[in-house]
Design a protein around this motif. Structure first.
Motif, PDB file in Angstrom:
ATOM      1  N   ARG A 127      -6.744  -3.829   9.106  1.00 56.51           N
ATOM      2  CA  ARG A 127      -5.973  -4.723   7.764  1.00 56.51           C
ATOM      3  C   ARG A 127      -5.448  -3.851   7.059  1.00 56.51           C
ATOM      4  NH1 ARG A 127      -7.933  -9.836   5.939  1.00 56.51           N
ATOM      5  NH2 ARG A 127      -9.831 -10.793   6.950  1.00 56.51           N
ATOM      6  N   GLN A 128      -5.630  -3.067   7.523  1.00 57.94           N
ATOM      7  CA  GLN A 128      -4.689  -2.010   6.496  1.00 57.94           C
ATOM      8  C   GLN A 128      -3.441  -1.278   6.783  1.00 57.94           C
ATOM      9  OE1 GLN A 128      -7.916   1.660   5.823  1.00 57.94           O
ATOM     10  NE2 GLN A 128      -6.987   1.349   3.592  1.00 57.94           N
ATOM     11  N   GLY A 129      -3.961  -1.104   8.555  1.00 59.13           N
ATOM     12  CA  GLY A 129      -2.742  -0.502   9.411  1.00 59.13           C
ATOM     13  C   GLY A 129      -2.009  -1.771   9.703  1.00 59.13           C
ATOM     14  N   ARG A 130      -2.305  -3.107   9.653  1.00 60.49           N
ATOM     15  CA  ARG A 130      -1.271  -4.285   9.617  1.00 60.49           C
ATOM     16  C   ARG A 130      -0.465  -3.947   8.463  1.00 60.49           C
ATOM     17  NH1 ARG A 130      -3.746  -9.428  11.317  1.00 60.49           N
ATOM     18  NH2 ARG A 130      -4.777  -9.654   9.072  1.00 60.49           N
ATOM     19  N   LEU A 131      -1.190  -4.116   7.223  1.00 60.64           N
ATOM     20  CA  LEU A 131      -0.567  -4.119   5.957  1.00 60.64           C
ATOM     21  C   LEU A 131       0.330  -3.562   5.963  1.00 60.64           C
ATOM     22  CD1 LEU A 131       0.128  -6.012   3.356  1.00 60.64           C
ATOM     23  CD2 LEU A 131      -1.827  -4.439   2.418  1.00 60.64           C
ATOM     24  N   PHE A 132       0.361  -2.458   6.463  1.00 58.73           N
ATOM     25  CA  PHE A 132       1.401  -1.334   5.982  1.00 58.73           C
ATOM     26  C   PHE A 132       2.356  -1.035   6.713  1.00 58.73           C
ATOM     27  CE2 PHE A 132      -1.429   1.244   3.213  1.00 58.73           C
ATOM     28  CZ  PHE A 132      -0.948   1.398   2.096  1.00 58.73           C
ATOM     29  N   GLY A 133       2.300  -1.342   8.676  1.00 59.85           N
ATOM     30  CA  GLY A 133       3.033  -1.930   9.454  1.00 59.85           C
ATOM     31  C   GLY A 133       3.802  -3.160   9.353  1.00 59.85           C
ATOM     32  N   GLN A 144       2.027   4.843  -1.276  1.00 56.89           N
ATOM     33  CA  GLN A 144       2.155   3.474  -1.736  1.00 56.89           C
ATOM     34  C   GLN A 144       1.338   2.414  -1.530  1.00 56.89           C
ATOM     35  OE1 GLN A 144       5.918   2.812  -2.773  1.00 56.89           O
ATOM     36  NE2 GLN A 144       5.223   5.567  -1.948  1.00 56.89           N
ATOM     37  N   ARG A 145       0.929   1.767  -2.770  1.00 55.78           N
ATOM     38  CA  ARG A 145       0.006   1.066  -2.900  1.00 55.78           C
ATOM     39  C   ARG A 145       0.158  -0.484  -2.867  1.00 55.78           C
ATOM     40  NH1 ARG A 145      -2.937   2.772  -1.087  1.00 55.78           N
ATOM     41  NH2 ARG A 145      -4.838   1.899  -1.808  1.00 55.78           N
ATOM     42  N   TYR A 146       0.009  -0.887  -1.884  1.00 54.40           N
ATOM     43  CA  TYR A 146       0.449  -2.547  -1.100  1.00 54.40           C
ATOM     44  C   TYR A 146      -0.933  -3.086  -1.930  1.00 54.40           C
ATOM     45  CZ  TYR A 146       4.581  -0.428   0.316  1.00 54.40           C
ATOM     46  OH  TYR A 146       5.499   0.618   1.035  1.00 54.40           O
ATOM     47  N   TYR A 147      -2.252  -2.804  -2.116  1.00 59.57           N
ATOM     48  CA  TYR A 147      -3.655  -3.922  -2.316  1.00 59.57           C
ATOM     49  C   TYR A 147      -4.198  -3.352  -3.316  1.00 59.57           C
ATOM     50  CZ  TYR A 147      -5.855  -0.424   0.651  1.00 59.57           C
ATOM     51  OH  TYR A 147      -6.485   0.493   0.908  1.00 59.57           O
ATOM     52  N   SER A 148      -4.736  -4.208  -3.991  1.00 63.14           N
ATOM     53  CA  SER A 148      -5.829  -4.103  -5.207  1.00 63.14           C
ATOM     54  C   SER A 148      -7.037  -4.021  -5.133  1.00 63.14           C
ATOM     55  CB  SER A 148      -4.615  -4.193  -6.803  1.00 63.14           C
ATOM     56  OG  SER A 148      -5.257  -3.950  -7.963  1.00 63.14           O
ATOM     57  N   MET A 149      -7.602  -2.447  -5.405  1.00 62.51           N
ATOM     58  CA  MET A 149      -8.750  -2.761  -5.273  1.00 62.51           C
ATOM     59  C   MET A 149      -9.702  -2.649  -6.587  1.00 62.51           C
ATOM     60  SD  MET A 149     -12.147  -2.353  -4.078  1.00 62.51           S
ATOM     61  CE  MET A 149     -13.133  -2.476  -3.552  1.00 62.51           C
ATOM     62  N   ILE A 154      -7.007  -6.725   0.732  1.00 64.39           N
ATOM     63  CA  ILE A 154      -6.166  -6.245   1.770  1.00 64.39           C
ATOM     64  C   ILE A 154      -5.724  -7.821   1.903  1.00 64.39           C
ATOM     65  CG2 ILE A 154      -5.121  -4.977   4.104  1.00 64.39           C
ATOM     66  CD1 ILE A 154      -7.624  -2.896   3.227  1.00 64.39           C
ATOM     67  N   GLU A 155      -6.352  -8.144   2.020  1.00 60.21           N
ATOM     68  CA  GLU A 155      -5.790 -10.211   2.315  1.00 60.21           C
ATOM     69  C   GLU A 155      -5.501 -10.132   1.425  1.00 60.21           C
ATOM     70  OE1 GLU A 155      -7.923 -14.302   3.815  1.00 60.21           O
ATOM     71  OE2 GLU A 155      -8.989 -12.545   3.997  1.00 60.21           O
ATOM     72  N   GLY A 156      -6.000 -10.136  -0.207  1.00 62.59           N
ATOM     73  CA  GLY A 156      -5.080 -10.569  -1.259  1.00 62.59           C
ATOM     74  C   GLY A 156      -3.966 -10.334  -1.171  1.00 62.59           C
ATOM     75  N   ALA A 157      -3.259  -8.960  -0.604  1.00 68.56           N
ATOM     76  CA  ALA A 157      -2.038  -8.366  -0.787  1.00 68.56           C
ATOM     77  C   ALA A 157      -0.664  -9.593   0.104  1.00 68.56           C
ATOM     78  CB  ALA A 157      -1.655  -6.988  -0.069  1.00 68.56           C
ATOM     79  N   GLU A 158      -1.565 -10.427   0.555  1.00 72.50           N
ATOM     80  CA  GLU A 158      -0.299 -10.756   1.335  1.00 72.50           C
ATOM     81  C   GLU A 158      -0.124 -12.476   0.398  1.00 72.50           C
ATOM     82  OE1 GLU A 158       0.820 -11.393   4.437  1.00 72.50           O
ATOM     83  OE2 GLU A 158      -0.497  -9.500   5.616  1.00 72.50           O
ATOM     84  N   ALA A 159      -0.614 -12.582  -0.549  1.00 74.21           N
ATOM     85  CA  ALA A 159      -0.432 -13.387  -1.890  1.00 74.21           C
ATOM     86  C   ALA A 159       1.073 -12.510  -2.335  1.00 74.21           C
ATOM     87  CB  ALA A 159      -1.750 -14.263  -2.699  1.00 74.21           C
ATOM     88  N   THR A 160       0.619 -11.664  -2.520  1.00 70.89           N
ATOM     89  CA  THR A 160       1.805 -11.002  -3.241  1.00 70.89           C
ATOM     90  C   THR A 160       3.129 -10.610  -3.059  1.00 70.89           C
ATOM     91  OG1 THR A 160      -0.456  -9.661  -4.878  1.00 70.89           O
ATOM     92  CG2 THR A 160       1.474  -8.232  -4.400  1.00 70.89           C
ATOM     93  N   LEU A 161       2.564 -10.165  -1.616  1.00 65.85           N
ATOM     94  CA  LEU A 161       3.919 -10.176  -0.390  1.00 65.85           C
ATOM     95  C   LEU A 161       5.056 -11.713  -0.943  1.00 65.85           C
ATOM     96  CD1 LEU A 161       5.662  -8.870   1.182  1.00 65.85           C
ATOM     97  CD2 LEU A 161       4.683  -8.297   3.022  1.00 65.85           C
ATOM     98  N   ALA A 162       4.478 -12.427  -0.450  1.00 62.74           N
ATOM     99  CA  ALA A 162       4.492 -13.766  -0.254  1.00 62.74           C
ATOM    100  C   ALA A 162       5.577 -13.815  -1.862  1.00 62.74           C
ATOM    101  CB  ALA A 162       3.750 -14.884   0.076  1.00 62.74           C
TER     102      ALA A 162
END
Length: 379
Positions: A30-36, A233-238, A278-286
């Motif tokens: 998931r980390q790799g896919r998000l950063f990609g 670069q932080r794209y997800y928040s624990m 990490i899954e929640g980062a998709e909502a932020t990106l959207a």
């Protein structure tokens, strides 16, 4: 039943790697896919995603401890420190600046060693007045001998729940020396994600400061996760995910503290929580992409400064209703000017009047659902 730090062999901990292997592999994927995916969007969108993620990180890490920070101040402080172009920067309170400074130091300088001086520096910026609420505390130093037993609690004042009691102050210097040596040495797990989970547990267990331990533990976690990503670069928040799952967090923390040196259940929970973060980062990106589409349709140049400021707030995590008085407060103008600004945007099809009515007319962006009106309203 003894606490985990009272058992023979502490701080040596055990875990069953085969049990965790599948979940760990999923998190790394998931980390790799998000950063990609982030590499495939433009720099402005990456900057906005970073800004939103770090803002959420700072706000929720404080919220877990019962402290509510002003979102606009947090965002302004982060944008200024990272050199991100952000209109309408606001004056920032000391407590906001301190929290932002610590989190950025942890994530932007993730490769630098974690040492006692650095941790004490974080503690000092969190408590610049030397007080925690009305209580004077030792700032920038471990718990003093006369501080007594340190109980780790959650819940509102008067209804606190004690999850465990930390080691006595006399043990803290040696415990922290061992922890810092472990964190920066080959003794810690090679996988930095597992190291992040274990570091969080060990630091919270020691509870070396009189206050601020939870926020510093989450900063250490973010530092370790930045190392696992190999990026500042932080794209997800624990922290945001822990805030959403705080009941489960305190439950697993308490059971681990009262359990055996086998911390497999704790690491399993940590990996699950991280996966959801990490899954929640998709909502932020959207959300960021949605905002980008809005500005493509309505260029900033066609709006005055007041309109840009308020619309930027509406495009963010806004709650409550937008009224002329709230517009005037946000844009620092009279209500007559606010009404003219709003009327112009209605005529252009950017704003609409809400159908709910009531004592005060409210407005919303066209194409966006009305926000609920919670107890704590914006701005």
């Amino acid at each position: 039943m003894p606490f985990i730090h009272e058992r023979a062999g502490w701080p040596a901990l055990e875990w069953d790697l085969p049990t965790l292997a599948e979940r760990l592999a999923d998190v790394r994927h998931r980390q790799g896919r998000l950063f990609g995916r982030m590499e495939g969007i433009g720099f402005p969108l990456r900057s906005e995603t970073l800004l939103q993620t770090l803002t959420a990180d700072v706000i929720t890490s404080s919220e877990i401890e019962g402290e509510i920070l002003d979102r606009a101040q947090v965002r302004s402080s982060i944008a200024r420190r990272l050199g991100i172009d952000e209109g309408g920067l606001q004056p920032v309170d000391r407590n906001v600046e301190g929290m932002v400074e610590m989190m950025l130091d942890a994530t932007q300088r993730f490769a630098e060693p974690l040492a006692e001086e650095r941790l004490c520096g974080w503690h000092a910026v969190l408590f610049p007045t030397g007080f925690s609420g009305m209580r004077r505390i030792r700032v920038g130093g471990w718990r003093p001998e006369d501080s007594g037993p340190m109980q780790v609690v959650s819940g509102p004042i008067g209804r606190e729940r004690v999850h465990f009691v930390a080691p006595a102050p006399s043990r803290v210097p040696s415990e922290m020396g061992s922890f810092l040596d472990w964190f920066e040495s080959g003794a810690a797990p090679r996988d930095p994600v597992l190291r992040a989970g274990l570091a969080h547990l060990r630091f919270v267990t020691i509870h070396p400061f009189e206050d601020g331990n939870g926020r510093i533990a989450r900063a250490i976690t973010d530092l370790a996760l930045a190392r696992s990503d190999g990026s500042s670069q932080r794209y997800y928040s624990m922290s945001a995910q822990v805030c959403r799952e705080r009941k489960g967090y305190y439950e697993i923390l308490e059971s681990t503290q009262r359990g055996t040196p086998d911390v497999t259940p704790w690491l399993d929970w940590f990996l699950r929580c991280l996966g959801r973060a990490i899954e929640g980062a998709e909502a932020t990106l959207a959300s960021v992409l949605d905002v980008s589409r809005f500005w493509d349709e309505h260029p900033r140049e066609t709006l005055n400064e007041r309109q840009r400021i308020v619309i930027q707030r509406l495009l963010g995590p806004w709650t409550g209703k937008l009224t002329t008085s709230k517009w005037a407060k946000l844009a620092k103008c009279s209500q007559d000017t606010a009404l003219r600004d709003i009327s112009e945007l209605i005529a252009r099809g950017i704003l609409r009047r809400e159908a709910s009515g009531g004592r005060s007319t409210s407005y919303a962006l066209v194409g966006r659902a009305a926000s609920p009106s919670p107890e704590r309203d914006d701005p």
